[in-house]
Design an enzyme around this catalytic site. Structure first.
Site, PDB file in Angstrom:
ATOM      1  N   HIS A 299       0.837  -1.207   0.000  1.00  0.00           N
ATOM      2  CA  HIS A 299       0.000   0.000   0.000  1.00  0.00           C
ATOM      3  C   HIS A 299       0.873   1.258   0.000  1.00  0.00           C
ATOM      4  O   HIS A 299       1.892   1.320   0.685  1.00  0.00           O
ATOM      5  CB  HIS A 299      -0.910   0.010   1.236  1.00  0.00           C
ATOM      6  CG  HIS A 299      -2.144  -0.820   1.079  1.00  0.00           C
ATOM      7  ND1 HIS A 299      -3.059  -0.631   0.066  1.00  0.00           N
ATOM      8  CD2 HIS A 299      -2.627  -1.853   1.842  1.00  0.00           C
ATOM      9  CE1 HIS A 299      -4.057  -1.484   0.198  1.00  0.00           C
ATOM     10  NE2 HIS A 299      -3.811  -2.257   1.262  1.00  0.00           N
ATOM     11  N   CYS A 368       0.174   1.786  -5.757  1.00  0.00           N
ATOM     12  CA  CYS A 368      -0.829   2.614  -6.439  1.00  0.00           C
ATOM     13  C   CYS A 368      -0.336   4.053  -6.579  1.00  0.00           C
ATOM     14  O   CYS A 368       0.451   4.545  -5.757  1.00  0.00           O
ATOM     15  CB  CYS A 368      -2.143   2.604  -5.663  1.00  0.00           C
ATOM     16  SG  CYS A 368      -2.910   0.980  -5.538  1.00  0.00           S
ATOM     17  N   ARG A 377      -0.455   2.462 -11.518  1.00  0.00           N
ATOM     18  CA  ARG A 377       0.565   1.788 -10.723  1.00  0.00           C
ATOM     19  C   ARG A 377       1.916   2.460 -10.948  1.00  0.00           C
ATOM     20  O   ARG A 377       2.247   2.882 -12.055  1.00  0.00           O
ATOM     21  CB  ARG A 377       0.673   0.303 -11.099  1.00  0.00           C
ATOM     22  CG  ARG A 377      -0.597  -0.501 -10.855  1.00  0.00           C
ATOM     23  CD  ARG A 377      -0.905  -0.646  -9.377  1.00  0.00           C
ATOM     24  NE  ARG A 377      -2.096  -1.471  -9.153  1.00  0.00           N
ATOM     25  CZ  ARG A 377      -3.317  -0.976  -9.037  1.00  0.00           C
ATOM     26  NH1 ARG A 377      -3.522   0.329  -9.119  1.00  0.00           N
ATOM     27  NH2 ARG A 377      -4.335  -1.798  -8.828  1.00  0.00           N
TER      28      ARG A 377
END
Length: 400
Positions: A299, A368, A377
């Site tokens: 993340h 991300c 991405r």
């Protein structure tokens, strides 16, 4: 006819005749007479009285203004003043009383204190106006010009001293009851307030609490993994999804996070760990493979956000992977700022767009971008430069 002579009537007759000629308003004081020539019979001749000067008898001019109250007080005393006060009392109207003149209604009344609102007002106008005011039970007041001032529908008995009628009570109840528009606006306002509170709680959870929880879970997984290594548990042939098997170090970003098998959000990523692309997604080799591309994902925001600042890595920055028995040291080589999430070619053994032209031992970090979104991405590649057994101690990249 002959004139009356003094000798005919005697002294008494002459005196009586003169007395009838006197003005009673100018009667002299006892023992005096205005005429210097009058002398009563048998009296001594009085000294002649000097006539009064005209100035002493001059009448003072009447003042330019006229004060009926002062006039009554001076001439008639307290009785007249009391009669005038009695006239000032307001005359109560009654439908059975005969017509009255307007003067009896408009006599100036003494000034009253504005706080005396409980006194009964004087209602002017015809019989219909008086009847209407009587039916309302004193529900209004008359202004100076005769206009009726309506009271509020919600006036209580303490305000005017009289209880509300049944009609006035219903009107007050209807006025106090909110309308449909007010109820709808209140409901909409409460919905917006509730939504605002929920959104605030959600943002607080995502930006603050999720990170705290993820760091706690990741730290617990890392200590559990290190305990297993210290206890000498054997290396399994394959790892189950969600099972930790390595620790990732990025010294420049102060990142120390466990690596688990798979890229499942609930099992791996949302727990603050980094996930390895396994057979359930895009299979990539382990770091100990002789050739290949070891690819991991994490993340960038929330849930521990281990890859939030990987865009700050520069070529040459170390990336270290620690396993049960070996340290694998990589050097950052290149970065792809943005690409489609479906572009899996960046995970190939020779990654597309990395600048590598032949097979080797590479590492790929994916996350991300832009921040707080998952539209694209970001890719960071590195090339292995050192493989060091744990028995020899930490590599220089972790010691410095």
């Amino acid at each position: 006819m002959t004139a009356l002579r003094p000798e005919q009537g005697g002294a008494g007759g002459f005196e009586e005749a003169v007395r009838h000629l006197d003005d009673p308003l100018n009667d002299p004081l006892p023992g005096q007479h205005p005429s210097p020539w009058f002398r009563a019979a048998g009296s001594q001749e009085p000294e002649p009285v000097e006539p009064q000067r005209v100035e002493s008898q001059r009448v003072e001019p009447e003042p330019e203004w006229y004060d009926p109250e002062g006039y009554a007080q001076d001439w008639y005393g307290d009785a007249a003043a009391g009669a005038q006060e009695a006239v000032r009392e307001p005359v109560r109207d009654d439908e059975t009383v005969a017509l009255r003149t307007a003067d009896t209604r408009r006599i100036a009344a003494p000034e009253r204190d504005s706080s005396q609102e409980s006194e009964a007002p004087v209602v002017t106008g015809g019989r219909a106006a008086r009847r209407k005011a009587a039916k309302k039970g004193g529900g209004g007041r008359r202004r100076a010009g005769g206009a009726l001032e309506s009271q509020d529908a919600g006036t209580s008995a303490e305000d005017d001293g009289k209880p509300l009628t049944r009609v006035e009570a219903r009107q007050a109840a209807r006025a106090a009851k909110p309308t449909a528009g007010v109820v709808a606006s209140r409901a909409i306002g409460e919905v917006f307030i509730t939504l605002g509170v929920l959104m605030l709680l959600f943002v607080t959870y995502q930006l603050w609490w999720s990170n705290i929880r993820a760091h706690s879970l990741a730290g617990s997984a890392r200590h559990h993994l290190e305990d297993d290594w210290a206890s000498g548990k054997g290396k399994p042939d394959s790892f189950e999804p969600g099972q930790g098997f390595a620790i990732l170090y990025i010294p420049k970003l102060d990142v120390v996070v466990p690596i688990a098998e798979g890229i499942s959000k609930p099992k791996v990523l949302d727990k603050g760990m980094v996930g390895h692309y396994d057979k359930d997604s895009v299979p990539t080799p382990m770091p100990d493979a002789k050739t290949g591309n070891f690819a991991i994902a994490g993340h960038r925001n929330t849930h521990g956000e281990p890859f939030r600042y990987i865009n700050r890595l520069a070529p040459g920055d170390p990336i270290v992977v620690e396993t049960q028995d070996t340290y694998y040291v990589y050097k950052m080589a290149s970065r792809l700022p943005q690409t489609s999430p479906s572009n899996t070619s960046v995970l190939n053994p020779i990654p597309a767009g990395s600048g590598f032209t032949k097979a080797g031992r590479y590492i790929t970090l994916t996350t991300c971008t832009p921040e707080f979104t998952s539209t694209y991405r970001m890719i960071v590649w590195g090339k292995m430069v050192e493989e060091r057994p744990r028995s020899k101690g930490k590599p220089d990249a972790l010691v410095e």
